[in-house]
Design a protein around this motif. Structure first.
Motif, PDB file in Angstrom:
ATOM      1  N   LEU A  18       0.825  -1.210   0.000  1.00  0.00           N
ATOM      2  CA  LEU A  18       0.000   0.000   0.000  1.00  0.00           C
ATOM      3  C   LEU A  18       0.857   1.257   0.000  1.00  0.00           C
ATOM      4  CD1 LEU A  18      -2.798  -1.001   2.572  1.00  0.00           C
ATOM      5  CD2 LEU A  18      -2.676  -1.405   0.112  1.00  0.00           C
ATOM      6  N   ASP A  37      11.600   3.424   4.241  1.00  0.00           N
ATOM      7  CA  ASP A  37      11.385   1.994   4.508  1.00  0.00           C
ATOM      8  C   ASP A  37      12.561   1.451   5.319  1.00  0.00           C
ATOM      9  OD1 ASP A  37       9.203  -0.046   3.072  1.00  0.00           O
ATOM     10  OD2 ASP A  37      10.972  -1.075   3.855  1.00  0.00           O
ATOM     11  N   ASP A  60      13.874   2.819  10.418  1.00  0.00           N
ATOM     12  CA  ASP A  60      12.987   1.924  11.157  1.00  0.00           C
ATOM     13  C   ASP A  60      12.055   2.811  11.977  1.00  0.00           C
ATOM     14  OD1 ASP A  60      11.761   0.296  13.014  1.00  0.00           O
ATOM     15  OD2 ASP A  60      13.581  -0.809  13.541  1.00  0.00           O
ATOM     16  N   VAL A  61      10.749   2.756  11.685  1.00  0.00           N
ATOM     17  CA  VAL A  61       9.825   3.695  12.336  1.00  0.00           C
ATOM     18  C   VAL A  61       9.690   3.455  13.832  1.00  0.00           C
ATOM     19  CG1 VAL A  61       8.464   4.212  10.268  1.00  0.00           C
ATOM     20  CG2 VAL A  61       7.776   2.303  11.764  1.00  0.00           C
ATOM     21  N   ASN A  87       2.258   4.666   7.156  1.00  0.00           N
ATOM     22  CA  ASN A  87       1.729   3.422   6.599  1.00  0.00           C
ATOM     23  C   ASN A  87       2.471   2.176   7.075  1.00  0.00           C
ATOM     24  OD1 ASN A  87       0.590   1.664   4.236  1.00  0.00           O
ATOM     25  ND2 ASN A  87       2.821   1.612   3.992  1.00  0.00           N
ATOM     26  N   MET A 138      -2.326   4.823   8.347  1.00  0.00           N
ATOM     27  CA  MET A 138      -2.893   3.600   7.778  1.00  0.00           C
ATOM     28  C   MET A 138      -3.366   2.740   8.936  1.00  0.00           C
ATOM     29  SD  MET A 138      -3.605   2.455   4.830  1.00  0.00           S
ATOM     30  CE  MET A 138      -2.513   3.223   3.631  1.00  0.00           C
ATOM     31  N   TYR A 153      -2.301  -7.578  16.282  1.00  0.00           N
ATOM     32  CA  TYR A 153      -2.520  -6.709  15.116  1.00  0.00           C
ATOM     33  C   TYR A 153      -3.783  -5.869  15.323  1.00  0.00           C
ATOM     34  CZ  TYR A 153      -3.128  -5.210  10.273  1.00  0.00           C
ATOM     35  OH  TYR A 153      -3.293  -4.444   9.139  1.00  0.00           O
ATOM     36  N   LYS A 157      -4.130  -1.744  15.808  1.00  0.00           N
ATOM     37  CA  LYS A 157      -4.895  -0.889  14.898  1.00  0.00           C
ATOM     38  C   LYS A 157      -6.018  -0.148  15.638  1.00  0.00           C
ATOM     39  CE  LYS A 157      -2.511  -1.712  11.161  1.00  0.00           C
ATOM     40  NZ  LYS A 157      -1.754  -0.645  10.495  1.00  0.00           N
ATOM     41  N   GLY A 184     -10.036  -2.768   4.121  1.00  0.00           N
ATOM     42  CA  GLY A 184     -10.301  -4.199   4.267  1.00  0.00           C
ATOM     43  C   GLY A 184      -9.089  -4.954   3.757  1.00  0.00           C
ATOM     44  N   VAL A 186      -6.502  -6.336   1.270  1.00  0.00           N
ATOM     45  CA  VAL A 186      -5.994  -5.862  -0.019  1.00  0.00           C
ATOM     46  C   VAL A 186      -4.790  -6.720  -0.397  1.00  0.00           C
ATOM     47  CG1 VAL A 186      -5.055  -3.865  -1.234  1.00  0.00           C
ATOM     48  CG2 VAL A 186      -6.698  -3.527   0.625  1.00  0.00           C
ATOM     49  N   THR A 188      -1.432  -7.579  -1.056  1.00  0.00           N
ATOM     50  CA  THR A 188      -0.085  -7.007  -0.898  1.00  0.00           C
ATOM     51  C   THR A 188       0.826  -8.122  -0.381  1.00  0.00           C
ATOM     52  OG1 THR A 188      -0.356  -6.430   1.417  1.00  0.00           O
ATOM     53  CG2 THR A 188      -1.020  -4.743  -0.168  1.00  0.00           C
ATOM     54  N   LEU A 190       2.244  -8.278   2.436  1.00  0.00           N
ATOM     55  CA  LEU A 190       1.884  -8.558   3.843  1.00  0.00           C
ATOM     56  C   LEU A 190       0.760  -9.580   3.904  1.00  0.00           C
ATOM     57  CD1 LEU A 190       1.489  -6.208   6.846  1.00  0.00           C
ATOM     58  CD2 LEU A 190      -0.533  -7.427   6.097  1.00  0.00           C
TER      59      LEU A 190
HETATM   60  N1  LIG Z   1      -2.757  -5.453   2.993  1.00  0.00           N
HETATM   61  C1  LIG Z   1      -3.875  -5.332   3.651  1.00  0.00           C
HETATM   62  O1  LIG Z   1      -4.845  -6.062   3.416  1.00  0.00           O
HETATM   63  C2  LIG Z   1      -4.014  -4.278   4.714  1.00  0.00           C
HETATM   64  C3  LIG Z   1      -5.290  -4.051   5.226  1.00  0.00           C
HETATM   65  C4  LIG Z   1      -5.455  -3.068   6.196  1.00  0.00           C
HETATM   66  C5  LIG Z   1      -4.370  -2.354   6.632  1.00  0.00           C
HETATM   67  N2  LIG Z   1      -3.141  -2.607   6.121  1.00  0.00           N
HETATM   68  C6  LIG Z   1      -2.036  -1.820   6.654  1.00  0.00           C
HETATM   69  O2  LIG Z   1      -1.403  -1.165   5.586  1.00  0.00           O
HETATM   70  C7  LIG Z   1      -0.035  -0.959   5.888  1.00  0.00           C
HETATM   71  C8  LIG Z   1       0.834  -1.502   4.756  1.00  0.00           C
HETATM   72  O3  LIG Z   1       0.536  -2.864   4.615  1.00  0.00           O
HETATM   73  P1  LIG Z   1       0.978  -3.696   3.325  1.00  0.00           P
HETATM   74  O4  LIG Z   1      -0.030  -4.768   3.193  1.00  0.00           O
HETATM   75  O5  LIG Z   1       1.254  -2.794   2.205  1.00  0.00           O
HETATM   76  O6  LIG Z   1       2.334  -4.328   3.895  1.00  0.00           O
HETATM   77  P2  LIG Z   1       3.666  -4.814   3.115  1.00  0.00           P
HETATM   78  O7  LIG Z   1       4.326  -5.811   4.014  1.00  0.00           O
HETATM   79  O8  LIG Z   1       3.291  -5.244   1.746  1.00  0.00           O
HETATM   80  O9  LIG Z   1       4.537  -3.495   3.040  1.00  0.00           O
HETATM   81  C9  LIG Z   1       4.939  -2.872   4.229  1.00  0.00           C
HETATM   82  C10 LIG Z   1       6.238  -2.123   4.022  1.00  0.00           C
HETATM   83  O10 LIG Z   1       6.602  -1.575   5.306  1.00  0.00           O
HETATM   84  C11 LIG Z   1       7.986  -1.788   5.526  1.00  0.00           C
HETATM   85  N3  LIG Z   1       8.269  -1.837   6.963  1.00  0.00           N
HETATM   86  C12 LIG Z   1       8.028  -2.863   7.819  1.00  0.00           C
HETATM   87  N4  LIG Z   1       8.473  -2.562   9.046  1.00  0.00           N
HETATM   88  C13 LIG Z   1       9.001  -1.315   8.979  1.00  0.00           C
HETATM   89  C14 LIG Z   1       9.622  -0.455   9.918  1.00  0.00           C
HETATM   90  N5  LIG Z   1       9.809  -0.863  11.191  1.00  0.00           N
HETATM   91  N6  LIG Z   1      10.045   0.748   9.517  1.00  0.00           N
HETATM   92  C15 LIG Z   1       9.880   1.146   8.219  1.00  0.00           C
HETATM   93  N7  LIG Z   1       9.317   0.382   7.280  1.00  0.00           N
HETATM   94  C16 LIG Z   1       8.873  -0.839   7.653  1.00  0.00           C
HETATM   95  C17 LIG Z   1       8.279  -3.107   4.826  1.00  0.00           C
HETATM   96  O11 LIG Z   1       9.669  -3.249   4.541  1.00  0.00           O
HETATM   97  C18 LIG Z   1       7.402  -3.000   3.578  1.00  0.00           C
HETATM   98  O12 LIG Z   1       8.093  -2.386   2.510  1.00  0.00           O
HETATM   99  C19 LIG Z   1       0.208  -1.635   7.233  1.00  0.00           C
HETATM  100  O13 LIG Z   1       0.124  -0.688   8.273  1.00  0.00           O
HETATM  101  C20 LIG Z   1      -0.939  -2.632   7.312  1.00  0.00           C
HETATM  102  O14 LIG Z   1      -1.255  -2.951   8.643  1.00  0.00           O
HETATM  103  C21 LIG Z   1      -2.936  -3.551   5.171  1.00  0.00           C
END
Ligand SMILES: NC(=O)c1ccc[n+]([C@@H]2O[C@H](COP(=O)([O-])OP(=O)(O)OC[C@H]3O[C@@H](n4cnc5c(N)ncnc54)[C@H](O)[C@@H]3O)[C@@H](O)[C@H]2O)c1
Length: 245
Positions: A18, A37, A60-61, A87, A138, A153, A157, A184, A186, A188, A190
């Motif tokens: 995302l 990242d 690292d956040v 995010n 996010m 998790y 959130k 919801g 998506v 990715t 993750l």
């Molecule tokens: N994919 C879904 O269905 C979904 C749904 C709801 C919410 N979200 C939220 O959206 C956000 C992104 O999710 P995604 O599915 O794209 O995940 P993803 O794993 O595909 O991408 C996440 C990115 O964050 C980076 N990351 C991880 N830990 C980190 C840190 N400590 N510092 C900096 N960067 C870091 C990773 O290297 C990666 O590039 C998250 O907060 C997730 O909880 C995702």
């Protein structure tokens, strides 16, 4: 559709999923985008794919010093920070509460909750100094409803939703707006690494499908734009009717 010409945008977790979709979308809409990242190589590669002025920042956040440095780098390069998208997030191990571990609790909370708080704190201090800016966190549909097995998790959130709304009210009388998107499920990296049966997951949504990263990025851009000028403290579902059921 959106016009972010002249705007500076910082996105955490921007190398994949995302976050990368948001980075691409803001870049296409004319913004200068700072991709942050934890993965140095991935964030360099992601930034190189965009047709706009970018910064690739490794941070690292969950580390306060690195978070402050990421904001300082953006402000040093571009003079200010207009939009921040917090995010970066990770999933928890799927297991019932009685079987969970302190290590997994700390790991998930460090990124999903502490990371958003540290990012917001550094961003808000900059935005207060410049007297403008907007933050989009996010969150997740799982900031509104539960998913058995994902207690850490879900809890992280719910906390992001609380942090978003509290900060939004604290700064509501300033020009700074703070909102969150609640996606919801998506497709990715993750999601694909956490859940085996994506068809079963899709069927949870009223629309009987998963969302796309672009659909989430569209909502993020709306909350980051002046089109949402009366929104603060909003938790915007982008979930195919999952939470409506
Ligand atoms: N994919 C879904 O269905 C979904 C749904 C709801 C919410 N979200 C939220 O959206 C956000 C992104 O999710 P995604 O599915 O794209 O995940 P993803 O794993 O595909 O991408 C996440 C990115 O964050 C980076 N990351 C991880 N830990 C980190 C840190 N400590 N510092 C900096 N960067 C870091 C990773 O290297 C990666 O590039 C998250 O907060 C997730 O909880 C995702």
């Amino acid at each position: 559709m959106f016009d972010f010409n002249g705007k500076t945008v910082l996105i955490t977790g921007a190398a994949a999923g995302l976050g990368f979709s948001c980075a691409e979308s803001f870049a296409k809409a004319g913004a200068r985008v700072a991709l942050v990242d934890i993965s140095a190589e991935a964030v360099q590669q992601a930034a190189a794919q965009l047709d706009s002025e970018t910064l690739a920042i490794t941070a690292d956040v969950s580390c306060a010093d690195q978070v402050q440095a990421m904001v300082d780098q953006v402000v040093g390069a571009w003079g200010g920070l207009d939009i921040a998208v917090n995010n970066a997030g990770i999933s928890s191990t799927l297991e019932p509460v009685a079987e969970t571990s302190a290590a997994d609790f700390d790991r998930v909370m460090a990124v999903n909750l502490k990371g958003v708080w540290l990012s917001m704190r550094a961003e808000l201090n900059q935005m207060l100094r410049q007297n403008r800016g907007t933050i989009v966190n996010m969150a997740s549909a799982l900031s509104q409803r539960v998913f058995p097995g994902a207690s850490f998790y879900v809890s992280s959130k719910f906390a992001v939703a609380g942090l978003t709304r509290t900060a939004a009210v604290e700064y509501a009388e300033t020009p700074i707006r703070i909102n969150a998107v609640c996606p919801g499920n998506v497709t990715t990296p993750l999601l694909e690494s956490t859940i085996e049966d994506l068809d079963a997951l899709a069927s949870l949504h009223a629309m009987k499908r998963l969302g796309t990263p672009q659909e989430v990025a569209n909502a993020v851009m709306f909350l980051a734009s002046d089109l949402s000028s009366f929104n603060t403290g909003t938790l915007l579902p982008v979930d195919g009717g999952w939470t409506a059921q």
